[in-house]
Design an enzyme around this catalytic site. Sequence first.
Site, PDB file in Angstrom:
ATOM      1  N   ASP A 471       0.930  -1.214  -0.112  1.00 32.54           N
ATOM      2  CA  ASP A 471       0.067  -0.046   0.082  1.00 32.54           C
ATOM      3  C   ASP A 471       0.947   1.281  -0.060  1.00 32.54           C
ATOM      4  OD1 ASP A 471      -1.745   2.378   1.141  1.00 32.54           O
ATOM      5  OD2 ASP A 471      -3.272   0.926   1.424  1.00 32.54           O
ATOM      6  N   LEU A 499      -5.101   2.187  -0.268  1.00 30.52           N
ATOM      7  CA  LEU A 499      -4.902   1.399  -1.680  1.00 30.52           C
ATOM      8  C   LEU A 499      -5.450  -0.127  -1.311  1.00 30.52           C
ATOM      9  CD1 LEU A 499      -2.312   3.257  -3.519  1.00 30.52           C
ATOM     10  CD2 LEU A 499      -4.686   3.595  -3.387  1.00 30.52           C
ATOM     11  N   ASP A 500      -5.124  -0.422  -0.232  1.00 32.23           N
ATOM     12  CA  ASP A 500      -5.327  -1.992   0.077  1.00 32.23           C
ATOM     13  C   ASP A 500      -6.705  -2.216  -0.012  1.00 32.23           C
ATOM     14  OD1 ASP A 500      -2.943  -3.500   0.272  1.00 32.23           O
ATOM     15  OD2 ASP A 500      -2.672  -2.896   2.460  1.00 32.23           O
ATOM     16  N   VAL A 501      -7.514  -1.175   0.743  1.00 30.28           N
ATOM     17  CA  VAL A 501      -9.029  -1.337   0.764  1.00 30.28           C
ATOM     18  C   VAL A 501      -9.545  -0.878  -0.762  1.00 30.28           C
ATOM     19  CG1 VAL A 501     -11.072   0.096   1.751  1.00 30.28           C
ATOM     20  CG2 VAL A 501      -9.122  -0.621   3.264  1.00 30.28           C
TER      21      VAL A 501
END
Length: 640
Positions: A471, A499-501
């Site tokens: 991320d 960004l992971d989510v």
Amino acid sequence: MASPATTHSADRRPFGPRSPLDALRVDIGGPPALTRVVADHLRRLGGRVRDPYLDIDLGSAPGSGSGSGTRVPSGWASASASASASAPAPAPAPGSGEIVLGGGGFSPVTAETAWGALGSGIEDEATAQAATGVMAVHGRRHGAPRGLGVDYLATATGVLTVQGLLAALVAQARGGDGPRRVTTRGDRAGLLTISQYLAASGADEPEAVALAAGGPPFTSADGVVFELETLDPGSWAGFWRTLGAPADAMRAGWPPFQFRYATACAPLPPVLHEVTRTHGMERIRRAAAGAGVEVCPLWTLAERAQEDDGADPWSLRTLLPGFPGAVVAVPPTSRDRPLEGMTVLEAGRRIQAPLAAHLLGLLGARVVRIEPPGGDPLRGMPPACSGVSARWLALNRGKEAVEIDIKSSGDRRRLRELAAEADVFLHNWAPGKAAELGLDADDLAAVNPALVYAYTGGWADRIADAPMGTDFMVQARTGVGEAVRPEGEPAAPSLMTLLDVLGGLHGAEAVLAGLLLRERTGHGVRVDSSLLGAADTLLAPALTRAGRGLDARTPAGFRHPVRTSDGWIAPSDDSAAAAAAYDLGGMCTEEGLHRLRSRGVVATAVTTDLTDLLRDPRLSGPIGRDAHGALAVPDPWSLA
């Protein structure tokens, strides 16, 4: 579930559609902030889009779903074949957007999207970030709530809206009735993005590390601001030892650095920042290479815009072309569970793939996690609820689990057997790992020609010499670190896992597009999504401005909430200038809100204690507790 039987799907033609939404039409009306991503992604997936205000038929993206297409202009887009510039679709209710998707043999599906419930005071990106705790989580590194400079919740809401529409079409293609109306809200998207932090705040025990201000990035002696990444404590120690950092500082710095993904802050010993400022960037690079650590200088939005190729945020490729796979229809029995009867195998780690599978489970799919012998070690990550990690539960509750040692040939054979009976195989292993194990898309298509094979990765092989695909490194390399902070403030990636989510949301969206394409063609499909694709979606407006030579950053002080005597108030973006004229420091939050609202200023209180969300009347859906007692956010869509 895949089987030797066949099914009939909408618009099944001799060679099938070219893209998931081939021959479908889209009518979109409402605020561009809420409809931009919806219009862009539906067009990229092959939907027919037209802007009646400009009287330009944007059509569908050439090569939709395969890495091409341009950005959709903001405004009202209509793709109805019979619509004209003088007769657009009816406008949605004030402040909300409405999307109608139909044609190609499908019954129309309508999506309605808004920031929050009517009268809640959640009326735009700023107030949604404030009410849902996003400002509180992002602000942890600063020691006070701060708004993200990008329209993060608008982006997430748009992707969720597309998911709901695709899921409805998948249900129809499987012979089910399927939902006819999809409702999304920005506040529910916000709760989803902070669900791990919320679960931890309501756990049975405290955090393993302190929640205090601080964190990367670091700065070199020659002024280069850079992000640092390693998942190994030995590499961390080796890097700092090479640069001459005190041993006690490197030891004290590892726990907050390691847990920064979980806590959104990293109160590092200040001496570590002082150490990097005494070495040039070339020396720091050599130390990192020697220790197995990765470093990445922060890119500007202008630099990222120069290399931006406008690629789709995901790619879809049919498997075994010329030999359609057999698909059996298992129609869902309820409109709110369009994926009922489908099975998803998930071999996911950390956030991105587990979140994608979690969303597919909320849509009705049976999700089976592939875990290593002994189970996922992250089940034990503190803090816990009834002995299970609260954060782990936020992404994995309700899933089944099967322990498989992928290093064992016998267990790999067992995984192939499971894949032969599944609809989706989803993973986020390291690049090249699946091919090395004989578990890549073509390998599994040999045992299940109707499989949707999904990979959620970091870079999608689009960036040369890319750093580790995590991320914060992707934030650094793509300009997100600059975009999230306003003009005049140093660039710094958010320590909230943006960004992971968002990558997990894109992963679920890509799987749904793959399932729809499979149902329409009978072919298995490979879908790839990435953190880079998520960054591109999030940054699209900023990159467009930067590409035109305009200032891509927001003004100084953008989305900085106003301090009151007992809390914080966030004005809407349009009301920020008017709110700045009032000194609210001597007032309580309730009094300050009354003062602002009585003068026509739109504002709301900032949630600073995430557990307060349990009883917050502003929210459009209730927060509950799961079987372990962990806090659980409401589903991000309502389907009817």
